[in-house]
Design a protein around this motif. Structure first.
Motif, short mmCIF file in Angstrom:
data_model
loop_
_atom_site.label_atom_id
_atom_site.label_comp_id
_atom_site.label_asym_id
_atom_site.label_seq_id
_atom_site.Cartn_x
_atom_site.Cartn_y
_atom_site.Cartn_z
N ASN A 172 0.89 -1.15 -0.04
CA ASN A 172 0.05 -0.09 -0.14
C ASN A 172 0.77 1.29 0.05
OD1 ASN A 172 -2.50 -1.17 0.01
ND2 ASN A 172 -2.70 -1.14 2.19
N ILE A 206 0.76 4.19 -2.67
CA ILE A 206 0.45 5.72 -2.58
C ILE A 206 1.91 6.35 -3.20
CG2 ILE A 206 0.20 7.14 -0.74
CD1 ILE A 206 -0.94 5.05 0.86
N THR A 222 1.54 7.00 -6.89
CA THR A 222 0.71 8.16 -6.93
C THR A 222 1.17 9.33 -6.71
OG1 THR A 222 -1.13 6.48 -6.38
CG2 THR A 222 -1.78 8.76 -6.63
N LEU A 227 -3.57 1.91 7.39
CA LEU A 227 -4.79 1.66 6.41
C LEU A 227 -5.28 0.11 6.88
CD1 LEU A 227 -6.70 2.70 4.50
CD2 LEU A 227 -5.08 1.70 2.51
N ILE A 251 -13.32 -3.22 -1.18
CA ILE A 251 -12.37 -2.23 -0.43
C ILE A 251 -11.10 -2.05 -1.08
CG2 ILE A 251 -11.17 -1.52 1.57
CD1 ILE A 251 -13.64 -2.64 2.98
N HIS A 252 -10.69 -3.26 -1.31
CA HIS A 252 -9.18 -3.69 -2.18
C HIS A 252 -9.43 -2.98 -3.58
CE1 HIS A 252 -8.06 -6.79 0.79
NE2 HIS A 252 -7.73 -5.64 1.22
N ALA A 289 -9.75 0.99 -3.69
CA ALA A 289 -8.47 1.40 -3.69
C ALA A 289 -7.53 1.29 -4.64
CB ALA A 289 -7.79 1.00 -2.29
N PHE A 304 -9.03 3.64 -7.70
CA PHE A 304 -8.71 4.95 -7.43
C PHE A 304 -7.34 5.40 -7.76
CE2 PHE A 304 -7.93 8.49 -4.22
CZ PHE A 304 -8.73 9.48 -5.02
N SER A 305 -6.44 4.57 -7.28
CA SER A 305 -5.04 4.98 -7.40
C SER A 305 -4.78 4.99 -8.90
CB SER A 305 -4.24 3.84 -6.66
OG SER A 305 -4.24 4.21 -5.32
#
Length: 316
Positions: free
Chosen positions: A110, A114, A117, A156, A202-203, A206, A209-210
Motif C-alpha cells: 500500500n 501511494i 501515485t 490503513l 474495498i481493495h 483503492a 482510485f490509485s
C-alpha cells in the motif's frame, strides 16, 4: 501434511500452493534465491546512489530511493519464507506469523502504491507546471509526502488485520497460495465469510482510485509532451517519465490480476504464477527499469561503485 479436526482450533497453517518436496525443488529454490539477492542488492544500489550523489537530491529521485527501500522489505516479507518452505518438510506458519506476514506485505505494498501515485503527481507538476514546480514541491513537502505514504500505508490495514485476528480458525488449515493472503486465509475461518466480498470491494476501490489518478496524470503529461516543439525536448521529457510509467504498469498490472477478479477462480498453477508476478517478478524488474532507463541514475551508480572500489583499495 498438518491437518486439524473441525472441533480443535488451528494454531498454524499449511502452505499447499508450493510444489511437493522433491530433489527437483532446487530448480525452484536456486532461481528464487538469486532473484531475491538481486532485488536486495539492486534496490540498495539505487537507494545509496541517490543518497550519495548530490545531483539527485530532488523530489523525483527522493521518491525513487524511498520506493527502492520499501521494495527491499516488501520482498523480505514473503520470499525468505517461500525459500524456507521449498527446502523444509514442514511448510507451516503460525497464525500470528501469518497475520504479521499479511500485515507487513500489504502495508508495504500500500505504501508503494501511494508513493507511485505521489510520483505521478510530482511528474505532472514538473512537466505541466514547470515554473511553479520549485515552489510547490518543496523539500519539506517532499519529506511529508514520503513519510505520509509510509504511515498511511501501515495504518490503513491495521483495523483489517485486527479484525481477522479475532476470527476462529478450526480447520482445514491449508492455505492454497505461496504466502499468506486475505482471501485464502479468510476462507479458512469457521464463521461467516461474507466479509470476503466487502474486503474485495474495498481493495478494488483503492486500486482503481490509485490507477485512475496515475492514468489521468500521465495522459495529461503525454498531451503536454506532445506539444513540445523540439524533438530533443520531447525525448528528454519522455525519458524522465518512462521509468515511472514502466514501474507503474508492472506494479498495478500484477496487482490488478491478483485482486480485481472478485469471484473468478483460476487454476492453482495460474494462481501461483500471478502471485509470483505480484510478489517477486515486479520487484525484480524495478531496479533494472530505474537504472537502465535513466542516464542520471547510471552516472550515480557508476560513482557509487567507484567509491566502493576506492574504499576497498584503501582498506586493503
Amino acid at each position: 501434511m498438518v491437518r486439524s479436526n473441525q472441533t480443535s482450533m488451528v494454531t498454524e497453517f499449511f502452505f499447499s500452493g508450493l510444489p511437493e518436496l522433491e530433489d527437483g525443488n532446487l530448480l525452484f529454490f536456486i532461481p528464487l534465491l538469486v532473484i531475491y539477492i538481486f532485488i536486495i542488492i539492486g534496490n540498495l544500489i539505487v537507494f545509496f546512489a541517490v543518497r550519495i550523489d548530490t545531483h539527485l537530491h530532488n523530489p523525483m529521485y527522493n521518491f525513487i530511493s524511498i520506493f527502492s527501500f520499501l521494495e527491499i522489505w516488501y520482498t523480505t516479507a514473503t520470499i525468505p519464507k517461500m525459500l524456507s518452505n521449498l527446502v523444509s518438510k514442514k511448510r507451516t506458519i503460525s497464525i500470528t506469523g501469518c497475520l504479521l506476514q499479511m500485515y507487513f506485505f500489504h502495508s508495504l505494498g500500500n505504501s508503494e502504491g501511494i508513493l507511485l501515485t505521489t510520483m505521478a503527481i510530482d511528474r505532472y507538476v514538473a512537466i505541466c507546471n514547470p515554473l511553479r514546480y520549485p515552489t510547490i514541491m518543496t523539500p519539506r513537502l517532499c519529506t511529508q509526502l514520503s513519510i505520509g505514504s509510509c504511515i498511511f500505508g501501515f495504518l490503513l490495514l491495521l483495523p483489517e488485520i485486527v479484525w481477522i485476528s479475532t476470527l476462529p480458525f478450526c480447520g482445514p488449515n491449508q492455505i492454497h497460495q505461496i504466502f499468506c493472503d486475505f482471501e485464502p486465509v479468510l476462507c479458512l475461518a469457521c464463521t461467516d465469510t461474507s466479509m470476503i466480498l466487502i474486503e474485495d470491494v474495498i481493495h478494488a476501490i483503492a486500486i482503481i482510485f490509485s490507477v485512475l489518478i496515475i492514468a489521468l496524470s500521465y495522459i495529461r503529461i503525454i498531451t503536454v509532451i506532445l506539444r513540445i516543439p523540439s524533438a530533443e525536448g520531447r525525448q528528454k521529457a519522455f525519458s524522465t517519465c518512462a521509468s515511472h510509467l514502466g514501474v507503474f504498469l508492472m506494479f498495478y498490472g500484477s496487482v490488478s490480476l491478483m485482486y480485481l477478479r472478485f469471484s473468478a477462480t483460476f487454476p492453482p498453477i495460474l494462481d501461483t504464477i500471478i502471485a509470483l508476478m505480484f510478489a517477486v517478478l515486479a520487484p525484480f524488474f524495478n531496479p533494472i527499469i530505474y537504472s537502465l532507463r535513466n542516464k542520471d541514475m547510471k552516472i550515480a551508480i557508476k560513482k557509487l561503485l567507484c567509491l566502493q572500489k576506492v574504499f576497498y583499495a584503501s582498506a586493503s
